[in-house]
Design an enzyme around this catalytic site. Sequence first.
Site, short mmCIF file in Angstrom:
data_model
loop_
_atom_site.label_atom_id
_atom_site.label_comp_id
_atom_site.label_asym_id
_atom_site.label_seq_id
_atom_site.Cartn_x
_atom_site.Cartn_y
_atom_site.Cartn_z
N ALA A 157 0.86 -1.36 -0.09
CA ALA A 157 -0.07 0.04 -0.08
C ALA A 157 0.77 1.41 0.07
O ALA A 157 0.59 2.24 -0.75
CB ALA A 157 -0.93 -0.08 1.22
N LYS A 162 0.06 -17.13 -0.77
CA LYS A 162 1.33 -16.41 -0.65
C LYS A 162 1.31 -16.05 0.89
O LYS A 162 2.47 -15.90 1.31
CB LYS A 162 1.43 -15.32 -1.83
CG LYS A 162 0.13 -14.28 -1.49
CD LYS A 162 0.61 -13.15 -0.84
CE LYS A 162 -0.30 -12.02 -0.50
NZ LYS A 162 0.26 -10.93 0.13
N THR A 215 5.98 -11.06 -1.01
CA THR A 215 5.43 -11.11 0.47
C THR A 215 6.51 -11.95 1.09
O THR A 215 6.76 -11.69 2.33
CB THR A 215 3.97 -11.83 0.34
OG1 THR A 215 3.11 -11.34 -0.53
CG2 THR A 215 3.41 -11.55 1.74
N GLU A 248 -3.36 -11.82 7.25
CA GLU A 248 -4.37 -12.75 6.52
C GLU A 248 -3.66 -14.41 6.70
O GLU A 248 -4.91 -15.02 6.75
CB GLU A 248 -4.61 -12.26 5.30
CG GLU A 248 -5.47 -11.03 5.07
CD GLU A 248 -6.99 -11.29 5.26
OE1 GLU A 248 -7.29 -12.44 5.86
OE2 GLU A 248 -7.90 -10.32 5.04
#
Length: 332
Positions: free
Chosen positions: A140, A191, A248, A281
Site C-alpha cells: 500500500a 502466498k 511477500t 491474513e
Amino acid sequence: MQQSILVIGAGSWGTALALVLARNDHKVWLWSRNPQHVEQMKVTRQNARFLPDNHFPDALQPTASLKEVVPQINEILVVVPSHAFRETLNKIAPYITAQARVCWATKGLENNTGLLLHQVAEQVLGSKRSLAVLSGPSFAQEVAAGLPTAVTIASSLAQYAQDLVTLFHNHSFRPYTCTDIIGVQVGGAIKNIMAIAAGIADGLGFGANTRAALITRGLTEMVRFGTSLGGQGETFMGLAGLGDLILTCTDNKSRNRRFGYALAQGRSLSQAQTEIGQVVEGVRTCHEVKRLAQQGGIDMPIVEQVDKVLQGVCTPNEAVQALLSRQPKPEF
C-alpha cells in the site's frame, strides 16, 4: 470519463487504491465502519492511522454511511479483511442497485467454510452479479507513493475486467486482465502462508538458500492447491501467483513475513499480532487451506507445518526440522 466509485474499507490498502482512483479524476467515496475515523480523515484530509502523509485529492471523500452512498453507486470496490467479507456484503445488499458491479482486493478464504470470496459474493449478492478481484504484488505504501506497480484484475466477464483497467490505469499503476478468478484468488491467499514460513526461516537465521527453497516449493504447493480447485496453472506463474509470492516472502513491509519472523524470535501469536497492529491474513487462511488440502488429498507440507506452529503443536525450529527430514523424492 469520470466515474463514481465506492471503496469499502479504509485500511492502508483500501486507502491506497482509493488514492489511485481519485488521482485518476474519479469521484471516490472511502467508507470506514468507524465514524470517528471518518471525521478524522475529513478534517486532516489523510488517513493518519493507516497511511499517513498521503494527502487526499478533492475527489476523495470519506463516509460512514453505506445507506446513503451505495444506492447511487454502480462501481464498488471491497477492501476489507477476509473474515469481514461476508458481513460487509450483507451490509450493502439491501441498498445495492441491480446494475452495480463489485470488485474486491481482499486476499484470503472465508473462515470455517473455506469458500473462495467469489463464492461468498455469489451467495450474498446473487449469481448474476458482475464480480471481479484485484490482486498482485503490491504494498500500500508504495502504491500511495506513486511507485510503479503491476497487478492482475480477474473476472469471468472480460468487459468488466477491461473497464476496471480503465478506471485504475495510470503512469505508475498498471493492471493486467485475466479470466481465471479462481487462480488469482488462490494465489493471493496461499502466498500469505508462505510468507509466514519465510519469516520463520529468516527469524531462525537460515539465510537466502532456505528462503529460495521455501519460495520455490511454496509455489509448487500453490499450483497443486489452485489447480485442484479449477485454477489455471499459468495464472500462478504471473503477478497474482509468483509475483505476489516473491514480494511477500522477501520484504519487511509484508505483515505475514514480519509475523513469522516474530514467532521465530520467540514471540507468542498474540504478541506477534500486537506488534504488527493490523490483520495478518495468513494466520486465518492457513488452517482453512490445510483442512481443504487434507480433504482433497493434496500434499502441502509447508502449509501443514506452518499450521502446526500456529496451532501451538510444534515450535518453529521443529517445523523446519520436520520439513528437512521428509523422505527425498523427485522434484517434479
